[in-house]
Design an enzyme around this catalytic site. Sequence first.
Site, PDB file in Angstrom:
ATOM      1  N   LYS A  22      -5.314  13.712   1.015  1.00 26.83           N
ATOM      2  CA  LYS A  22      -5.825  12.408   1.456  1.00 26.83           C
ATOM      3  C   LYS A  22      -6.654  12.569   2.735  1.00 26.83           C
ATOM      4  O   LYS A  22      -7.792  12.105   2.804  1.00 26.83           O
ATOM      5  CB  LYS A  22      -4.653  11.452   1.741  1.00 26.83           C
ATOM      6  CG  LYS A  22      -5.067  10.205   2.518  1.00 26.83           C
ATOM      7  CD  LYS A  22      -3.897   9.283   2.821  1.00 26.83           C
ATOM      8  CE  LYS A  22      -3.117   9.599   4.067  1.00 26.83           C
ATOM      9  NZ  LYS A  22      -3.627   8.999   5.310  1.00 26.83           N
ATOM     10  N   ASN A  23      -6.080  13.227   3.729  1.00 30.98           N
ATOM     11  CA  ASN A  23      -6.738  13.254   5.034  1.00 30.98           C
ATOM     12  C   ASN A  23      -7.969  14.155   5.070  1.00 30.98           C
ATOM     13  O   ASN A  23      -8.771  14.066   6.000  1.00 30.98           O
ATOM     14  CB  ASN A  23      -5.737  13.630   6.130  1.00 30.98           C
ATOM     15  CG  ASN A  23      -4.768  12.474   6.390  1.00 30.98           C
ATOM     16  OD1 ASN A  23      -4.984  11.355   5.920  1.00 30.98           O
ATOM     17  ND2 ASN A  23      -3.699  12.746   7.125  1.00 30.98           N
ATOM     18  N   CYS A 116      -1.657  -0.356  15.251  1.00 30.09           N
ATOM     19  CA  CYS A 116      -1.182   0.365  14.068  1.00 30.09           C
ATOM     20  C   CYS A 116       0.329   0.544  14.192  1.00 30.09           C
ATOM     21  O   CYS A 116       0.855   0.572  15.299  1.00 30.09           O
ATOM     22  CB  CYS A 116      -1.889   1.708  14.022  1.00 30.09           C
ATOM     23  SG  CYS A 116      -1.201   2.889  12.885  1.00 30.09           S
ATOM     24  N   ARG A 121      -3.399   4.030  18.990  1.00 27.13           N
ATOM     25  CA  ARG A 121      -4.488   4.744  18.318  1.00 27.13           C
ATOM     26  C   ARG A 121      -5.880   4.214  18.673  1.00 27.13           C
ATOM     27  O   ARG A 121      -6.626   3.747  17.812  1.00 27.13           O
ATOM     28  CB  ARG A 121      -4.269   4.737  16.798  1.00 27.13           C
ATOM     29  CG  ARG A 121      -2.954   5.352  16.405  1.00 27.13           C
ATOM     30  CD  ARG A 121      -2.724   5.364  14.916  1.00 27.13           C
ATOM     31  NE  ARG A 121      -3.485   6.406  14.231  1.00 27.13           N
ATOM     32  CZ  ARG A 121      -3.490   6.553  12.913  1.00 27.13           C
ATOM     33  NH1 ARG A 121      -2.800   5.730  12.152  1.00 27.13           N
ATOM     34  NH2 ARG A 121      -4.159   7.527  12.349  1.00 27.13           N
ATOM     35  N   ASP A 304       2.949  14.333  10.816  1.00 32.30           N
ATOM     36  CA  ASP A 304       3.052  13.718   9.484  1.00 32.30           C
ATOM     37  C   ASP A 304       4.250  14.238   8.691  1.00 32.30           C
ATOM     38  O   ASP A 304       4.503  13.756   7.586  1.00 32.30           O
ATOM     39  CB  ASP A 304       1.754  13.950   8.682  1.00 32.30           C
ATOM     40  CG  ASP A 304       0.588  13.152   9.244  1.00 32.30           C
ATOM     41  OD1 ASP A 304       0.831  12.227  10.040  1.00 32.30           O
ATOM     42  OD2 ASP A 304      -0.568  13.458   8.889  1.00 32.30           O
ATOM     43  N   ARG A 396      -0.692   4.367  -0.407  1.00 33.23           N
ATOM     44  CA  ARG A 396      -1.880   4.735   0.357  1.00 33.23           C
ATOM     45  C   ARG A 396      -2.068   6.243   0.348  1.00 33.23           C
ATOM     46  O   ARG A 396      -3.201   6.713   0.432  1.00 33.23           O
ATOM     47  CB  ARG A 396      -1.731   4.303   1.824  1.00 33.23           C
ATOM     48  CG  ARG A 396      -1.714   2.828   2.023  1.00 33.23           C
ATOM     49  CD  ARG A 396      -1.742   2.520   3.481  1.00 33.23           C
ATOM     50  NE  ARG A 396      -2.896   3.172   4.104  1.00 33.23           N
ATOM     51  CZ  ARG A 396      -3.183   3.114   5.378  1.00 33.23           C
ATOM     52  NH1 ARG A 396      -2.418   2.436   6.189  1.00 33.23           N
ATOM     53  NH2 ARG A 396      -4.237   3.719   5.861  1.00 33.23           N
TER      54      ARG A 396
END
Length: 418
Positions: A22-23, A116, A121, A304, A396
């Site tokens: 994803k990232n 967030c 952030r 993460d 997501r």
Amino acid sequence: MDKLIIKGGKKLAGDVTVSGSKNAALPIFISTILAPGMNEIQNVPFLRDINTTIKVLESLGAEIQGNGNIVRIDTSRLSGHEATYDLVKTMRASVLVLGPLLARFGKARVSLPGGCAIGARPINLHLKGLEALGADITLEHGYVEARARRLKGARINFDISTVGGTEQLLMAAVTAKGETVLENAAREPEIVDLADILTKMGARIEGAGTDTIRINGVSELQAVTHSVMPDRIEAGTFMTAAAITGGDIRIHNMRLDHLDALVFKLQDAGVEITHKDDVVRVKGPKRIKSINIKTRPYPGFPTDMQAQIMALMTIAEGASVISENIFENRFMHVSELLRFGADIIVEGNTATVKGVKKLSGAPVMATDLRASASLILAGLASDNTTEVSRIYHLDRGYEAIEKKLAGLGAEIKRVKED
Ligand code: EPU
């Protein structure tokens, strides 16, 4: 809205394949703004954040077609230069269009993302870097307005290591006039994947993956084909799932070298990890040993994976100290893990987890993407049923996670919430 129902206590076994990252995919999609023409991106994960990125690019005038895990993005005729609040509030990474739009059109208007669930952030370092490249930036009505005739290379020294900031400046600098040097740049593998596609497009970049990246601006880039790297956090989540259930699984399409910090920690916790080519075998011990974790920018322990490792530590032998050093509010999973009977005390950015003999399934609520993963892991290790609600966070960033876990023998299903 959907929820997951998990009947815990099954040892996971069998094979699972990791999807594209994803990232890495998000900035890679956005980088196609810089290369007019038909770009083909392969190994794309099916995720809500990818759909949002597609919407952002379509709102700029890109024509996009998907076929399985391949997405073709035609950026020949972009017309817009704005990312609206609606899109940016759904996905912060949308702000990454700022640099490429500025580079291609000399102007961009992008909503500020706002707060967030895991921390404030801000994007101050993105903006400071773009100003150093010669952009004129103003903030009005919640939007960043940026303008520049042609960006000019500069030396930029990041105050703190920022993944998004490094990606933003990398994309802005590839067509700037002259040399740009990014110092104290983030070293995450996703940055290297972005530099790889930009290099294929014709950019001149040296040092991606180190803390100093040198970019020599070129006048234009060409559309290319690129395959997204495997998702290291999804892979790490499956490794932890094997560990927490005392299972024995094989993970395909993963890059073990992207997960050194996690691998060393899991081995200290008693997990057996072996590999042949891109297949990694992970075997959990009878009882997990406690380990201490400090999250750090890559190659340190990834933030993460912090929530997932905390779930693992809730049933470890002994006490574990986990400190979160990247985001100021990334312990939202703690109060949900307590509902499983975990013993966790938080003081500032440090959580002390005393291992308990067993977890007891409970109804819990997902609060952000990785927190959701940690609740699933706790559910898999519990002695009865767990219901995880608000799983839109999960969609997501994890492709079909319940199907992949069910394929490993977990009793897990998705149902519509009343
Ligand atoms: N920061 C600033 N100013 C800036 C930019 C960042 O103060 O201008 C701070 C942040 O507030 C944070 C720290 O610097 O405290 C690091 O943030 P970074 O910019 O590295 O994070 P990001 O680019 O916003 C990406 C991932 C995150 C991941 C972090 C850290 C994407 C789309 N997101 O975020 O992924 O946690 O790097 O590795 O790549 C996730 O996938 O669940 C996720 C949150």
